[in-house]
Each structure stands twice: as structure tokens, then as C-alpha cells.
Scaffold this motif. Sequence first.
Motif, PDB file in Angstrom:
ATOM      1  N   ARG A 178      43.971  33.396  30.265  1.00  0.00           N
ATOM      2  CA  ARG A 178      42.952  33.141  29.302  1.00  0.00           C
ATOM      3  C   ARG A 178      43.637  32.194  30.323  1.00  0.00           C
ATOM      4  NH1 ARG A 178      38.868  28.635  28.038  1.00  0.00           N
ATOM      5  NH2 ARG A 178      37.654  28.874  29.608  1.00  0.00           N
ATOM      6  N   ALA A 179      43.326  31.785  31.988  1.00  0.00           N
ATOM      7  CA  ALA A 179      43.524  30.673  32.523  1.00  0.00           C
ATOM      8  C   ALA A 179      42.392  30.024  33.159  1.00  0.00           C
ATOM      9  CB  ALA A 179      44.654  31.159  34.139  1.00  0.00           C
ATOM     10  N   HIS A 180      42.053  29.111  32.754  1.00  0.00           N
ATOM     11  CA  HIS A 180      40.553  28.030  33.249  1.00  0.00           C
ATOM     12  C   HIS A 180      41.499  27.205  33.347  1.00  0.00           C
ATOM     13  CE1 HIS A 180      37.314  25.521  31.765  1.00  0.00           C
ATOM     14  NE2 HIS A 180      37.335  25.575  32.706  1.00  0.00           N
ATOM     15  N   GLY A 181      40.718  26.732  34.928  1.00  0.00           N
ATOM     16  CA  GLY A 181      41.562  25.036  35.682  1.00  0.00           C
ATOM     17  C   GLY A 181      40.688  25.171  36.964  1.00  0.00           C
ATOM     18  N   ARG A 182      41.101  23.282  37.150  1.00  0.00           N
ATOM     19  CA  ARG A 182      39.636  22.811  38.087  1.00  0.00           C
ATOM     20  C   ARG A 182      40.691  22.255  39.258  1.00  0.00           C
ATOM     21  NH1 ARG A 182      38.729  18.437  34.904  1.00  0.00           N
ATOM     22  NH2 ARG A 182      36.940  19.198  34.143  1.00  0.00           N
ATOM     23  N   GLY A 185      36.080  19.338  41.718  1.00  0.00           N
ATOM     24  CA  GLY A 185      35.322  19.723  40.665  1.00  0.00           C
ATOM     25  C   GLY A 185      35.048  21.314  40.066  1.00  0.00           C
ATOM     26  N   LYS A 186      34.675  21.403  41.002  1.00  0.00           N
ATOM     27  CA  LYS A 186      34.699  23.115  40.375  1.00  0.00           C
ATOM     28  C   LYS A 186      35.899  23.883  40.130  1.00  0.00           C
ATOM     29  CE  LYS A 186      35.546  26.933  43.564  1.00  0.00           C
ATOM     30  NZ  LYS A 186      34.756  26.897  44.821  1.00  0.00           N
ATOM     31  N   GLU A 187      35.148  24.527  38.660  1.00  0.00           N
ATOM     32  CA  GLU A 187      35.840  24.693  37.889  1.00  0.00           C
ATOM     33  C   GLU A 187      36.132  26.517  38.152  1.00  0.00           C
ATOM     34  OE1 GLU A 187      35.834  23.308  34.023  1.00  0.00           O
ATOM     35  OE2 GLU A 187      35.710  21.664  34.206  1.00  0.00           O
ATOM     36  N   SER A 188      37.290  27.278  38.186  1.00  0.00           N
ATOM     37  CA  SER A 188      37.135  28.631  38.021  1.00  0.00           C
ATOM     38  C   SER A 188      38.047  29.415  36.380  1.00  0.00           C
ATOM     39  CB  SER A 188      38.302  29.302  39.127  1.00  0.00           C
ATOM     40  OG  SER A 188      40.194  29.209  38.762  1.00  0.00           O
ATOM     41  N   ASP A 189      37.337  29.982  35.447  1.00  0.00           N
ATOM     42  CA  ASP A 189      38.405  30.695  34.231  1.00  0.00           C
ATOM     43  C   ASP A 189      37.860  32.182  34.772  1.00  0.00           C
ATOM     44  OD1 ASP A 189      38.329  30.666  31.932  1.00  0.00           O
ATOM     45  OD2 ASP A 189      36.759  29.935  31.213  1.00  0.00           O
ATOM     46  N   PHE A 190      39.241  32.554  34.124  1.00  0.00           N
ATOM     47  CA  PHE A 190      40.026  34.456  34.303  1.00  0.00           C
ATOM     48  C   PHE A 190      39.785  34.687  32.876  1.00  0.00           C
ATOM     49  CE2 PHE A 190      44.210  36.325  33.636  1.00  0.00           C
ATOM     50  CZ  PHE A 190      43.557  37.629  34.452  1.00  0.00           C
ATOM     51  N   GLN A 191      39.180  35.783  32.731  1.00  0.00           N
ATOM     52  CA  GLN A 191      39.062  35.557  30.838  1.00  0.00           C
ATOM     53  C   GLN A 191      39.462  37.080  31.142  1.00  0.00           C
ATOM     54  OE1 GLN A 191      36.143  34.593  28.649  1.00  0.00           O
ATOM     55  NE2 GLN A 191      36.515  32.906  29.314  1.00  0.00           N
ATOM     56  N   ILE A 194      47.078  47.594  32.410  1.00  0.00           N
ATOM     57  CA  ILE A 194      46.353  48.097  32.695  1.00  0.00           C
ATOM     58  C   ILE A 194      45.636  47.061  32.038  1.00  0.00           C
ATOM     59  CG2 ILE A 194      44.159  49.517  33.100  1.00  0.00           C
ATOM     60  CD1 ILE A 194      46.399  51.486  33.159  1.00  0.00           C
ATOM     61  N   TYR A 195      44.570  45.813  32.716  1.00  0.00           N
ATOM     62  CA  TYR A 195      43.714  45.244  32.540  1.00  0.00           C
ATOM     63  C   TYR A 195      42.519  44.674  33.163  1.00  0.00           C
ATOM     64  CZ  TYR A 195      45.579  42.003  36.249  1.00  0.00           C
ATOM     65  OH  TYR A 195      45.649  41.858  37.180  1.00  0.00           O
ATOM     66  N   ALA A 196      41.382  44.845  32.181  1.00  0.00           N
ATOM     67  CA  ALA A 196      40.076  44.106  32.557  1.00  0.00           C
ATOM     68  C   ALA A 196      40.225  43.106  32.035  1.00  0.00           C
ATOM     69  CB  ALA A 196      39.242  45.111  31.740  1.00  0.00           C
ATOM     70  N   PHE A 197      39.620  42.077  33.986  1.00  0.00           N
ATOM     71  CA  PHE A 197      38.343  40.902  33.622  1.00  0.00           C
ATOM     72  C   PHE A 197      37.724  40.268  34.211  1.00  0.00           C
ATOM     73  CE2 PHE A 197      40.894  41.496  37.402  1.00  0.00           C
ATOM     74  CZ  PHE A 197      40.231  40.108  38.449  1.00  0.00           C
ATOM     75  N   ASP A 198      36.505  39.013  33.603  1.00  0.00           N
ATOM     76  CA  ASP A 198      35.787  38.347  34.245  1.00  0.00           C
ATOM     77  C   ASP A 198      36.318  37.384  34.830  1.00  0.00           C
ATOM     78  OD1 ASP A 198      34.342  40.107  33.037  1.00  0.00           O
ATOM     79  OD2 ASP A 198      33.912  39.152  30.929  1.00  0.00           O
ATOM     80  N   MET A 199      35.562  36.943  35.773  1.00  0.00           N
ATOM     81  CA  MET A 199      35.593  35.561  37.038  1.00  0.00           C
ATOM     82  C   MET A 199      34.458  35.210  36.688  1.00  0.00           C
ATOM     83  SD  MET A 199      39.045  35.526  38.109  1.00  0.00           S
ATOM     84  CE  MET A 199      38.054  33.655  38.847  1.00  0.00           C
ATOM     85  N   TYR A 200      34.721  33.791  36.409  1.00  0.00           N
ATOM     86  CA  TYR A 200      33.754  32.638  35.938  1.00  0.00           C
ATOM     87  C   TYR A 200      34.188  31.398  37.504  1.00  0.00           C
ATOM     88  CZ  TYR A 200      32.285  35.075  31.446  1.00  0.00           C
ATOM     89  OH  TYR A 200      31.985  35.515  30.462  1.00  0.00           O
TER      90      TYR A 200
END
Length: 156
Positions: free
Chosen positions: A59-63, A67-73, A86-92
Motif C-alpha cells: 500500500r502507498a497512500h498519500g496526499r 488535499g486530494k489523496e491517492s491510495d495504491f493497494q 505480477i500483481y493486481a491493484f486497486d487505485m483510490y
Amino acid sequence: MTYSTHHHTFAIEREVKAPPSLAFFAWADAKAKAQWFVGPAGWTMLDRQFDFRPGGMERAHGRFPDGKESDFQCRYHDIVPDSRIIYAFDMYVNGKKISVSLASVEFIPVETRTLIKFTEQIVHLDGYPTPEDREMGSRYMLEMAATYIESEATKA
């Protein structure tokens, strides 16, 4: 609300002046990856987790300064040392899931160098982000990795 999906696939290649073992290490080691897997200038890390193994998560969650936040999981599915990841990821963004991806990173020996081939298959959710945005971000990420790898290669 209208729900939508848009599928997009792209591949980026970047050759680095380093052996596959060093290129792979940059992705596989928590301290090494923390040096280059970051957002652009002004982006602040809020949470970093790193469990590099099949079934492990990152996970790499940052701002951003606005103020916008991104979150790589991500979850790692296949790891072959010095060869592929090989990996699968969600972006928020601000807690909203914007995409789901399957990615592969290949480390291909080319004489004394390494060709890094990054391929991503994305499902963009509900109109965001655009394929161009994701590809631009992935190119930035690969360039940051290459800069770090080549810097480390000169120290060896």
C-alpha cells in the motif's frame, strides 16, 4: 449515479544500465522501493505497507498539496526473482475506487543492461481516470525506478 467501465491495456519499456538482479531488487526491497515509488513533488506519504511475496500486499497512500489523496493497494500474485513480478491493484482517489488493474513487470537481460517491460491491463471505473492519465502516471513511475536503478548501479 451512472456506473461505467472502460478497458485499456498498454506496455512501456525502459532499458537501464544495470543487471536484472539490481533492477529486480529496486522493486522487491522495501527500502529501495520507498526511494522511487512516490508521488510527484509536494505529495506526502500517509501510509506505506510492503509485504513482497506471492499473496503479500503493498500500500502507498498519500496526499497531494491540494488535499486530494491517492491510495495504491496491491496484491502480489507471481514473483520470479530477477525475472518477473505480477500483481493486481486497486487505485483510490479520496476513498473512491477509480480503477482495478493487472500489471506485470519483466526484467529482460540485454548484455550488461536490463530491459524493463511494464504491462498494465486496466478497468477504469465510472469515467475516471482516463487511459492517458494512467499511462502518464505509469511512465513517470517507470522513469523514477530507472533513475534510482541507474544511480545504484554507479555505486556498485
